[in-house]
Motif scaffolding. Structure first.
Motif, PDB file in Angstrom:
ATOM      1  N   GLY A   1       0.304 -19.884  15.371  1.00  0.00           N
ATOM      2  CA  GLY A   1      -0.383 -21.406  14.490  1.00  0.00           C
ATOM      3  C   GLY A   1       0.166 -21.608  13.691  1.00  0.00           C
ATOM      4  N   TRP A   2       0.387 -20.513  12.967  1.00  0.00           N
ATOM      5  CA  TRP A   2       0.249 -20.835  11.483  1.00  0.00           C
ATOM      6  C   TRP A   2       2.026 -21.509  11.271  1.00  0.00           C
ATOM      7  CZ3 TRP A   2      -3.601 -20.292   9.987  1.00  0.00           C
ATOM      8  CH2 TRP A   2      -4.714 -19.379  10.397  1.00  0.00           C
ATOM      9  N   GLN A   3       3.715 -21.061  12.307  1.00  0.00           N
ATOM     10  CA  GLN A   3       4.479 -20.985  12.178  1.00  0.00           C
ATOM     11  C   GLN A   3       4.614 -22.585  12.783  1.00  0.00           C
ATOM     12  OE1 GLN A   3       5.641 -18.061  14.386  1.00  0.00           O
ATOM     13  NE2 GLN A   3       7.233 -17.552  12.726  1.00  0.00           N
TER      14      GLN A   3
ATOM     15  N   ASP B   1      -8.482 -15.653   7.217  1.00  0.00           N
ATOM     16  CA  ASP B   1      -7.456 -16.736   8.316  1.00  0.00           C
ATOM     17  C   ASP B   1      -8.017 -17.640   8.323  1.00  0.00           C
ATOM     18  OD1 ASP B   1      -5.929 -14.248  10.087  1.00  0.00           O
ATOM     19  OD2 ASP B   1      -7.778 -14.244  10.782  1.00  0.00           O
ATOM     20  N   ARG B   2      -9.451 -18.376   7.476  1.00  0.00           N
ATOM     21  CA  ARG B   2      -9.422 -19.253   7.655  1.00  0.00           C
ATOM     22  C   ARG B   2      -8.970 -19.868   6.332  1.00  0.00           C
ATOM     23  NH1 ARG B   2     -16.409 -20.956   8.750  1.00  0.00           N
ATOM     24  NH2 ARG B   2     -16.056 -19.000  10.030  1.00  0.00           N
ATOM     25  N   ALA B   3      -9.478 -19.210   5.580  1.00  0.00           N
ATOM     26  CA  ALA B   3      -8.237 -20.007   4.147  1.00  0.00           C
ATOM     27  C   ALA B   3      -7.275 -19.866   4.390  1.00  0.00           C
ATOM     28  CB  ALA B   3      -8.583 -18.426   3.218  1.00  0.00           C
ATOM     29  N   ARG B   4      -6.230 -19.026   5.186  1.00  0.00           N
ATOM     30  CA  ARG B   4      -4.714 -19.624   5.118  1.00  0.00           C
ATOM     31  C   ARG B   4      -4.422 -20.447   6.195  1.00  0.00           C
ATOM     32  NH1 ARG B   4      -0.155 -15.845   8.539  1.00  0.00           N
ATOM     33  NH2 ARG B   4       1.186 -16.934   7.976  1.00  0.00           N
ATOM     34  N   GLY B   5      -5.137 -21.320   7.322  1.00  0.00           N
ATOM     35  CA  GLY B   5      -5.365 -22.078   7.847  1.00  0.00           C
ATOM     36  C   GLY B   5      -5.282 -23.127   6.829  1.00  0.00           C
TER      37      GLY B   5
ATOM     38  N   TYR C   1     -10.777 -25.833  10.827  1.00  0.00           N
ATOM     39  CA  TYR C   1     -10.927 -24.524  11.487  1.00  0.00           C
ATOM     40  C   TYR C   1     -12.349 -23.871  12.511  1.00  0.00           C
ATOM     41  CZ  TYR C   1      -9.185 -20.017  11.100  1.00  0.00           C
ATOM     42  OH  TYR C   1      -9.139 -18.377  12.196  1.00  0.00           O
ATOM     43  N   VAL C   2     -12.042 -24.485  13.683  1.00  0.00           N
ATOM     44  CA  VAL C   2     -12.620 -24.159  14.960  1.00  0.00           C
ATOM     45  C   VAL C   2     -12.405 -22.338  15.935  1.00  0.00           C
ATOM     46  CG1 VAL C   2     -14.067 -24.678  17.139  1.00  0.00           C
ATOM     47  CG2 VAL C   2     -12.437 -26.314  15.167  1.00  0.00           C
ATOM     48  N   THR C   3     -14.302 -21.699  15.531  1.00  0.00           N
ATOM     49  CA  THR C   3     -13.405 -20.123  15.997  1.00  0.00           C
ATOM     50  C   THR C   3     -13.704 -20.360  17.768  1.00  0.00           C
ATOM     51  OG1 THR C   3     -15.592 -19.783  15.127  1.00  0.00           O
ATOM     52  CG2 THR C   3     -13.269 -19.130  13.692  1.00  0.00           C
TER      53      THR C   3
ATOM     54  N   ARG D   1     -15.111 -20.987   0.280  1.00  0.00           N
ATOM     55  CA  ARG D   1     -15.591 -20.105  -1.199  1.00  0.00           C
ATOM     56  C   ARG D   1     -16.682 -19.466  -1.433  1.00  0.00           C
ATOM     57  NH1 ARG D   1     -13.213 -24.206  -4.255  1.00  0.00           N
ATOM     58  NH2 ARG D   1     -10.920 -23.937  -3.710  1.00  0.00           N
ATOM     59  N   ALA D   2     -17.769 -20.664  -1.208  1.00  0.00           N
ATOM     60  CA  ALA D   2     -19.428 -20.046  -0.573  1.00  0.00           C
ATOM     61  C   ALA D   2     -19.199 -18.856  -0.327  1.00  0.00           C
ATOM     62  CB  ALA D   2     -19.776 -21.246  -0.544  1.00  0.00           C
ATOM     63  N   LEU D   3     -18.978 -18.937   1.560  1.00  0.00           N
ATOM     64  CA  LEU D   3     -19.176 -17.890   2.280  1.00  0.00           C
ATOM     65  C   LEU D   3     -18.185 -16.716   1.706  1.00  0.00           C
ATOM     66  CD1 LEU D   3     -17.201 -19.443   5.771  1.00  0.00           C
ATOM     67  CD2 LEU D   3     -19.814 -18.475   5.108  1.00  0.00           C
ATOM     68  N   MET D   4     -17.235 -16.681   1.107  1.00  0.00           N
ATOM     69  CA  MET D   4     -16.473 -15.240   0.726  1.00  0.00           C
ATOM     70  C   MET D   4     -17.011 -14.760  -0.725  1.00  0.00           C
ATOM     71  SD  MET D   4     -12.261 -16.796   0.433  1.00  0.00           S
ATOM     72  CE  MET D   4     -11.614 -15.425   1.274  1.00  0.00           C
ATOM     73  N   GLU D   5     -17.919 -16.021  -1.865  1.00  0.00           N
ATOM     74  CA  GLU D   5     -19.076 -14.833  -2.375  1.00  0.00           C
ATOM     75  C   GLU D   5     -19.883 -14.565  -1.896  1.00  0.00           C
ATOM     76  OE1 GLU D   5     -19.182 -18.592  -4.845  1.00  0.00           O
ATOM     77  OE2 GLU D   5     -16.763 -18.699  -5.478  1.00  0.00           O
ATOM     78  N   SER D   6     -20.501 -15.200  -1.093  1.00  0.00           N
ATOM     79  CA  SER D   6     -21.941 -14.355  -0.912  1.00  0.00           C
ATOM     80  C   SER D   6     -21.753 -13.105  -0.205  1.00  0.00           C
ATOM     81  CB  SER D   6     -22.511 -15.691   0.355  1.00  0.00           C
ATOM     82  OG  SER D   6     -21.668 -15.440   1.587  1.00  0.00           O
ATOM     83  N   GLU D   7     -20.316 -12.625   0.762  1.00  0.00           N
ATOM     84  CA  GLU D   7     -20.178 -11.997   1.289  1.00  0.00           C
ATOM     85  C   GLU D   7     -20.130  -9.867   0.452  1.00  0.00           C
ATOM     86  OE1 GLU D   7     -16.642 -11.306   4.268  1.00  0.00           O
ATOM     87  OE2 GLU D   7     -18.385 -12.513   5.302  1.00  0.00           O
TER      88      GLU D   7
END
Length: 146
Positions: free
Chosen positions: A61-63, A90-94, A102-104, A140-146
């Motif tokens: 999918g990335w390619q 992965d979400r950040a990369r998307g 981004y839907v998981t 960003r908020a999710l990453m900071e909360s981890e």
């Protein structure tokens, strides 16, 4: 006018789930079972939005997203990544690659049509960049909360 949605996923049941739920909401669904077919469908079918699986054999999918965004015929089509990979990087990369959302997996198929409709409404109102900024700040908020 009915929205045209291209679903690129190597898993038949996922494509079927998307098709049934989107068609129930009067959307037209195009399908591709792999990256190369997906690229071809995107160029020929001119979808309004692409639901793109990340993990596919061969061209992932990335390619596929990078090729879609490099081609002037498909660069304006919003991409929503569908994937079992829920890691923040992965979400950040998307989003980095140029995806809009981004839907998981597993996802609620009943929410798919409203997600697509909301996305298209906002893009029509010229809010495409705002949409990406919102997703990036959520991330960003999710990453900071981890």
């Amino acid at each position: 006018m009915a929205a045209r949605v291209l679903v690129i996923d190597d898993e038949g049941p996922i494509r079927l789930l998307c098709r049934v739920n989107l068609e129930a909401e009067k959307m037209t669904v195009l399908e591709a079972a792999n990256g190369p077919d997906g690229l071809e469908q995107a160029k020929q079918g001119r979808p309004d939005v692409i639901l793109l699986d990340v993990m596919m054999p061969g061209l992932d999918g990335w390619q596929v997203a990078e090729e879609l965004l490099e081609d002037e015929r498909t660069s304006g089509i919003p991409i929503v990544f569908l994937t079992a990979r829920a890691e923040l990087r992965d979400r950040a990369r998307g989003l980095d690659v140029g995806g809009i959302d981004y839907v998981t997996k597993p996802f609620n198929p009943l929410e798919l049509a409203s997600l697509v409709r909301n996305l298209l409404d906002r893009i029509e109102r010229g809010e495409r960049d705002d949409l990406r900024k919102e997703k990036l700040s959520e991330l960003r908020a999710l990453m900071e909360s981890e």
